[in-house]
Design an enzyme around this catalytic site. Structure first.
Site, PDB file in Angstrom:
ATOM      1  N   GLU A 168     -32.929 -42.028 -11.932  1.00 18.84           N
ATOM      2  CA  GLU A 168     -32.418 -42.948 -12.938  1.00 18.84           C
ATOM      3  C   GLU A 168     -32.532 -44.555 -12.337  1.00 18.84           C
ATOM      4  O   GLU A 168     -32.421 -44.528 -11.331  1.00 18.84           O
ATOM      5  CB  GLU A 168     -30.738 -42.602 -13.211  1.00 18.84           C
ATOM      6  CG  GLU A 168     -30.786 -41.258 -13.956  1.00 18.84           C
ATOM      7  CD  GLU A 168     -29.342 -41.063 -14.266  1.00 18.84           C
ATOM      8  OE1 GLU A 168     -29.196 -40.388 -15.502  1.00 18.84           O
ATOM      9  OE2 GLU A 168     -28.535 -41.430 -13.487  1.00 18.84           O
ATOM     10  N   CYS A 222     -31.193 -51.896 -10.873  1.00 16.87           N
ATOM     11  CA  CYS A 222     -30.722 -51.018  -9.617  1.00 16.87           C
ATOM     12  C   CYS A 222     -31.518 -49.629  -9.462  1.00 16.87           C
ATOM     13  O   CYS A 222     -31.932 -48.829 -10.618  1.00 16.87           O
ATOM     14  CB  CYS A 222     -29.257 -50.447 -10.231  1.00 16.87           C
ATOM     15  SG  CYS A 222     -28.639 -49.097  -9.027  1.00 16.87           S
ATOM     16  N   CYS A 253     -29.646 -36.729  -2.737  1.00 17.83           N
ATOM     17  CA  CYS A 253     -29.286 -37.415  -1.714  1.00 17.83           C
ATOM     18  C   CYS A 253     -28.859 -36.581  -0.558  1.00 17.83           C
ATOM     19  O   CYS A 253     -27.917 -35.735  -0.998  1.00 17.83           O
ATOM     20  CB  CYS A 253     -28.230 -38.655  -1.690  1.00 17.83           C
ATOM     21  SG  CYS A 253     -28.055 -39.511  -0.312  1.00 17.83           S
ATOM     22  N   CYS A 267     -21.977 -37.806   0.266  1.00 20.89           N
ATOM     23  CA  CYS A 267     -20.398 -38.499   0.184  1.00 20.89           C
ATOM     24  C   CYS A 267     -19.895 -37.695  -1.058  1.00 20.89           C
ATOM     25  O   CYS A 267     -20.058 -37.440  -1.981  1.00 20.89           O
ATOM     26  CB  CYS A 267     -20.800 -39.977  -0.254  1.00 20.89           C
ATOM     27  SG  CYS A 267     -21.453 -40.924   1.071  1.00 20.89           S
ATOM     28  N   CYS A 325     -19.418 -39.073  -4.896  1.00 27.59           N
ATOM     29  CA  CYS A 325     -20.699 -39.547  -5.302  1.00 27.59           C
ATOM     30  C   CYS A 325     -21.322 -38.527  -6.118  1.00 27.59           C
ATOM     31  O   CYS A 325     -21.315 -37.249  -5.455  1.00 27.59           O
ATOM     32  CB  CYS A 325     -21.652 -40.190  -4.233  1.00 27.59           C
ATOM     33  SG  CYS A 325     -23.300 -40.456  -4.983  1.00 27.59           S
ATOM     34  N   GLU A 378     -30.429 -42.445  -0.385  1.00 25.99           N
ATOM     35  CA  GLU A 378     -30.113 -43.284   0.620  1.00 25.99           C
ATOM     36  C   GLU A 378     -31.396 -43.962   1.359  1.00 25.99           C
ATOM     37  O   GLU A 378     -32.373 -43.287   1.786  1.00 25.99           O
ATOM     38  CB  GLU A 378     -29.293 -42.317   1.801  1.00 25.99           C
ATOM     39  CG  GLU A 378     -29.331 -43.045   3.217  1.00 25.99           C
ATOM     40  CD  GLU A 378     -28.614 -44.445   3.253  1.00 25.99           C
ATOM     41  OE1 GLU A 378     -27.682 -44.563   2.423  1.00 25.99           O
ATOM     42  OE2 GLU A 378     -29.366 -45.432   3.603  1.00 25.99           O
ATOM     43  N   CYS A 393     -21.759 -46.983 -10.950  1.00 23.88           N
ATOM     44  CA  CYS A 393     -22.073 -46.667  -9.633  1.00 23.88           C
ATOM     45  C   CYS A 393     -21.500 -45.237  -9.602  1.00 23.88           C
ATOM     46  O   CYS A 393     -20.290 -44.850  -9.914  1.00 23.88           O
ATOM     47  CB  CYS A 393     -21.180 -47.596  -8.688  1.00 23.88           C
ATOM     48  SG  CYS A 393     -21.576 -49.275  -8.623  1.00 23.88           S
TER      49      CYS A 393
HETATM   50  N1  SAH Z   1     -27.090 -44.505  -0.696  1.00 26.13           N
HETATM   51  C1  SAH Z   1     -26.602 -45.817  -0.722  1.00 26.13           C
HETATM   52  C2  SAH Z   1     -27.141 -46.570  -1.947  1.00 26.13           C
HETATM   53  C3  SAH Z   1     -26.567 -45.817  -3.361  1.00 26.13           C
HETATM   54  S1  SAH Z   1     -25.057 -45.369  -3.583  1.00 26.13           S
HETATM   55  C4  SAH Z   1     -25.221 -46.123  -0.343  1.00 26.13           C
HETATM   56  O1  SAH Z   1     -24.528 -45.208  -0.276  1.00 26.13           O
HETATM   57  O2  SAH Z   1     -24.819 -46.993  -0.195  1.00 26.13           O
HETATM   58  C5  SAH Z   1     -24.706 -47.221  -4.533  1.00 26.13           C
HETATM   59  C6  SAH Z   1     -23.069 -47.527  -4.129  1.00 26.13           C
HETATM   60  O3  SAH Z   1     -22.239 -46.743  -5.244  1.00 26.13           O
HETATM   61  C7  SAH Z   1     -22.506 -46.929  -2.991  1.00 26.13           C
HETATM   62  O4  SAH Z   1     -21.813 -48.229  -2.310  1.00 26.13           O
HETATM   63  C8  SAH Z   1     -21.634 -45.968  -3.170  1.00 26.13           C
HETATM   64  O5  SAH Z   1     -20.683 -45.872  -2.296  1.00 26.13           O
HETATM   65  C9  SAH Z   1     -21.288 -46.380  -4.344  1.00 26.13           C
HETATM   66  N2  SAH Z   1     -20.684 -45.039  -5.095  1.00 26.13           N
HETATM   67  C10 SAH Z   1     -21.054 -43.833  -5.118  1.00 26.13           C
HETATM   68  N3  SAH Z   1     -20.384 -42.873  -6.023  1.00 26.13           N
HETATM   69  C11 SAH Z   1     -19.558 -43.697  -6.509  1.00 26.13           C
HETATM   70  C12 SAH Z   1     -18.589 -43.315  -7.528  1.00 26.13           C
HETATM   71  N4  SAH Z   1     -18.154 -42.134  -8.118  1.00 26.13           N
HETATM   72  N5  SAH Z   1     -17.760 -44.454  -7.949  1.00 26.13           N
HETATM   73  C13 SAH Z   1     -17.901 -45.600  -7.539  1.00 26.13           C
HETATM   74  N6  SAH Z   1     -18.736 -46.212  -6.609  1.00 26.13           N
HETATM   75  C14 SAH Z   1     -19.652 -45.060  -6.015  1.00 26.13           C
HETATM   76 FE1  SF4 Z   2     -26.176 -40.541  -0.970  1.00 24.50          FE
HETATM   77 FE2  SF4 Z   2     -25.032 -43.138  -1.394  1.00 24.50          FE
HETATM   78 FE3  SF4 Z   2     -24.260 -41.139  -2.938  1.00 24.50          FE
HETATM   79 FE4  SF4 Z   2     -23.560 -41.200  -0.183  1.00 24.50          FE
HETATM   80  S1  SF4 Z   2     -23.033 -42.771  -1.781  1.00 24.50           S
HETATM   81  S2  SF4 Z   2     -24.222 -39.386  -1.514  1.00 24.50           S
HETATM   82  S3  SF4 Z   2     -25.351 -42.034   0.491  1.00 24.50           S
HETATM   83  S4  SF4 Z   2     -26.481 -42.312  -2.932  1.00 24.50           S
END
Ligand code: SAH
Ligand code: SF4
Length: 380
Positions: A92, A105, A112, A116, A119, A169, A348
């Site tokens: 996406e 974005c 990934c 996390c 996420c 990532e 996000c």
């Molecule tokens: N992998 C990279 C970039 C993609 S994630 C990273 O982790 O930085 C982009 C942003 O969205 C990151 O700051 C991540 O922590 C945040 N994010 C992920 N899941 C989320 C959620 N469910 N609610 C709000 N922010 C989230």
């Molecule tokens: Fe991957 Fe970023 Fe999501 Fe963590 S927050 S799982 S590093 S995309």
């Protein structure tokens, strides 16, 4: 002979490839400009390109766009595209218009591997890295599609900012990311300012060091916790690169960064990382023991966008505001991210595309979500 995808090349690589065909660098520049500035994929329409070069390109090269599976437009103007990248994977891309800028974005991986907890991309597991061409195709498509729709003069760009905050990532796909960043910055292509191209990372320390040496752009680090015990659980990569190492890498990055601060992202999770004590720990972490040790940074608090499998809730608004106030009172610029494109799941962490999980991330993540909510006080 399989045709090469010219979206895979930065200008030096394209010039090298053209040299093998016996073409001078200025021809490569012309071709590069047709592709990225004009959005042209058909060599026959590149009118001022020498006929001999156009003939050589035919059959040897293509400009390979991504297949669009769907486009959703939010009531706030945010647009989300789902692109087919083959093999059952889809990624996406989100366009976020604002009065003074247009931000794209961009995704760097199908899925990934970091996993996390909060996420939804992480919950899907990992399928594969995107190629440079697949990363750039997202920008190429968005810029030229939107430009056609708005009928803008060629000098005006729709997309002024790119954030590598889509799926994946980016620093775990460094080999493809680096040429893609170079294309974004190149004046013969998108000509974006280094300050307006942001790589967001969960903290791949050695690659932060590489980015610093190769192509410093704005850096955002997804912090989410003030201590290793909690961060280990939220961002599993922390077990490999703990906070002290991560902050040292950030400090060093600032010596060359186009902005004089690091942006820390912090996803606000109810009862997990949103207490006043944790705000104070965070302040101590970045401010150090003396002014000389202070790490120049800004905080971006992201209200957690919930999804069922996470088992987590967003911190209540008053707790987010109180957390922000504590950081601000300690002299740290802190913003609370506005949620955009909520009605089309473009916010996000909601980017989930479709990926074939080739890892066991999914299995790992469905187990211990509950443990987080039940962390001992002090750890959570
Ligand atoms: N992998 C990279 C970039 C993609 S994630 C990273 O982790 O930085 C982009 C942003 O969205 C990151 O700051 C991540 O922590 C945040 N994010 C992920 N899941 C989320 C959620 N469910 N609610 C709000 N922010 C989230
Ligand atoms: Fe991957 Fe970023 Fe999501 Fe963590 S927050 S799982 S590093 S995309």
């Amino acid at each position: 002979m399989t045709a090469v995808n010219l979206l895979d090349f930065d200008l030096d690589a394209l010039a090298g490839w053209c040299a093998e065909l016996g073409e001078k660098r200025f021809r490569a520049v012309q071709l590069f400009r047709w592709i990225h500035r004009k959005g042209e994929a058909d060599f026959a329409r590149m009118s001022d390109l020498a006929k001999s070069l156009r003939d050589k390109l035919t059959g040897r090269a293509v400009v390979q766009p991504l297949k669009v599976i769907s486009e959703q437009v939010s009531t706030d103007g945010t647009i989300k595209w789902l692109f087919d990248v083959g093999g059952g994977d889809a990624v996406e891309t989100v366009y976020i218009p604002e009065s003074d800028r247009g931000t794209l974005c961009v995704s760097s991986q199908a899925g990934c591997a970091v996993g996390c907890r909060f996420c939804s991309t992480g919950h899907q597991g990992f399928s594969r890295n995107l190629s440079t061409g697949e990363i750039i195709a997202q920008l190429w498509f968005a810029e030229h599609q939107l430009r056609c729709r708005r009928v803008l003069p060629a000098s005006e760009r729709i997309i002024s900012n790119v954030v590598m905050m889509g799926m994946g990532e980016p620093l775990q796909n460094y080999a493809a990311l680096l040429p893609a960043l170079r294309v974004m910055l190149d004046d013969h292509a998108y000509g974006l300012s280094r300050r307006r191209v942001t790589v967001s990372t969960s903290g791949v320390v050695p690659m932060i060091e590489r980015l610093q040496a190769d192509c410093p752009v704005a850096l955002a680090v997804s912090l989410h916790a003030p201590d290793d015990a909690l961060r280990d659980q939220l961002v599993p990569l922390n077990r490999k690169y703990p906070l002290a190492e991560l902050l040292t890498a950030c400090r060093s990055y600032l010596s060359v960064a186009p902005r004089d601060f690091i942006t820390f992202e912090y996803c606000m999770l109810d009862g997990v990382n949103d207490s006043p004590d944790q705000a104070r720990e965070l302040i101590a972490l970045v401010n150090g023991r003396s002014a000389a040790l202070r790490l120049p940074c800004k905080f971006n608090l992201i209200p957690f966008n919930p999804f069922p499998a996470s088992g987590l809730r967003c911190a209540p608004r008053d707790r987010v505001l109180a957390f922000a106030k504590l950081l601000q009172e300690a002299g740290i610029v802190t913003t609370i991210r506005k949620t955009r494109g909520d009605d089309i799941d473009a916010a996000c962490g909601q980017l989930a595309g479709e990926v074939q999980d080739r890892t066991r991330v999914q299995a790992r993540l469905t187990r211990p979500v509950i443990r987080i909510a039940a962390l001992p006080p002090g750890a959570a």
